[in-house]
Design an enzyme around this catalytic site. Structure first.
Site, short mmCIF file in Angstrom:
data_model
loop_
_atom_site.label_atom_id
_atom_site.label_comp_id
_atom_site.label_asym_id
_atom_site.label_seq_id
_atom_site.Cartn_x
_atom_site.Cartn_y
_atom_site.Cartn_z
N ALA A 8 0.80 -1.24 0.00
CA ALA A 8 0.00 0.00 0.00
C ALA A 8 0.83 1.28 0.00
O ALA A 8 0.27 2.37 0.14
CB ALA A 8 -0.99 0.03 1.17
N ALA A 9 2.14 1.18 -0.20
CA ALA A 9 2.95 2.41 -0.26
C ALA A 9 2.52 3.28 -1.44
O ALA A 9 2.39 4.50 -1.32
CB ALA A 9 4.44 2.06 -0.37
N GLY A 10 2.30 2.64 -2.60
CA GLY A 10 1.85 3.41 -3.76
C GLY A 10 0.50 4.04 -3.54
O GLY A 10 0.26 5.20 -3.92
N ASP A 11 -0.42 3.31 -2.92
CA ASP A 11 -1.75 3.85 -2.62
C ASP A 11 -1.66 5.01 -1.64
O ASP A 11 -2.40 5.99 -1.75
CB ASP A 11 -2.65 2.76 -2.04
CG ASP A 11 -2.93 1.63 -3.03
OD1 ASP A 11 -2.92 1.90 -4.25
OD2 ASP A 11 -3.16 0.50 -2.58
#
Length: 305
Positions: free
Chosen positions: A251-254
């Site tokens: 979820a880093a990109g999110d």
């Protein structure tokens, strides 16, 4: 309060088990643990934008089951407007079945469930939300025709339109590019969209140049620990990543997308919004899980390198 950021996208329940290794065909293994974690790129980005300071609404579909109720409750607990999170009778909620081994390799099976029911007609029922928004965000975990419909509608309404092309398996429909203000792929997605192998700032710049030539407004290629590359018709700039000890990049990109959108909606400049999203993403990778790892506005504001 009207939502400044509206996300049209996916809601999944992640069913995560850990085992010593991934099972072979026909094999039964004893697992070590099991957890259910709210996920889906759309819902993750909604939680990120909400925790990071924006008023947020979510448009999506779940099944008429316990997982759907839990995902909706998780968003409501974050202050996300869920009037447009629709339960589809007779449908299951989207799930991701994830097995993680002792070396952190994983195998994942995704069942779209309700996410596959996010149609243009479902979105149109909540056109008022889009009309009131400042920023509209889409990903690619709901039907492509619906994504195109939302991008076009966002352009017609004069909104800031963000597409996170995840997961991307090839070029986007050519007509989409003119509807997108900010296209935010990671390395593998930028490679899929352009055919340019992206593994550095220089190759990200080359891919971004190709995407700009397709008609997109601006491009941000996220590069993990190498930072982010921002490109527009006026030129490009590299933003180094904050230095942290990564534990789990889920979820880093999110988190980056949600943080960037929240900052834009609050009137921050593009460079400041990118840095804000980067700090949020950096803090998220120091924690395990998807939504549980997303930091708050105050944590980002208090970050000290």
């Amino acid at each position: 309060m009207q939502a400044k950021v509206v996300i049209v996208g996916s809601l999944n329940m992640d069913l995560v088990t850990r085992a010593p290794r991934l099972p072979r065909a026909g094999e039964t293994l004893a697992g070590q643990s099991f957890v259910t974690v709210p996920g889906g790129k759309g819902a993750n980005q909604a939680v990120a934008a909400a925790r990071l300071g924006a008023s947020v609404a979510m448009i999506g579909c779940v099944g008429d089951d316990a997982y759907g109720e839990q995902l909706r409750a998780a968003l409501l607990a974050e202050g996300v407007d869920c009037q447009a999170v629709t339960a589809i009778a007779g449908e299951s909620t989207g799930v991701a079945l994830i097995v993680v081994d002792d070396s952190s390799q994983n195998a994942i099976v995704i069942v779209a469930g309700g996410n596959g029911q996010v149609s243009a007609s479902v979105v149109d029922r909540f056109d008022a939300l889009l009309s009131q928004a400042d920023v509209i965000i889409c990903q690619l975990e709901v039907p492509m025709a619906t994504v195109g419909h939302v991008l076009k509608r966002g352009r017609e309404l004069g909104k800031t339109v963000i597409l996170n092309p995840a997961p991307a398996s090839g070029p986007l429909p050519a007509e989409w590019y003119a509807w997108i203000d900010y296209l935010i792929p990671n390395e593998s997605e930028a490679t899929a969209l352009t055919g340019v192998p992206v593994d550095s700032v220089a190759t990200a710049d080359a891919a971004a140049t190709a995407l700009l030539a397709s008609g997109v407004g601006k491009v941000i290629v996220t590069l993990g620990e190498q930072g982010a590359l921002f490109a527009s018709q006026s030129g490009s700039a590299h933003f180094p990543a904050p230095k942290v000890k990564a534990v789990d990049t889920t979820a880093a990109g999110d988190t980056f997308v949600g943080g960037f959108a929240a900052a834009l909606a609050e009137g921050k400049s593009e460079p400041d919004a990118i840095r804000f999203g980067q700090i949020a993403a950096a803090l998220s990778v120091t924690r395990s899980g998807a939504q549980p790892s997303i930091p708050t506005f105050n944590e980002v504001q208090g970050y000290q390198p």
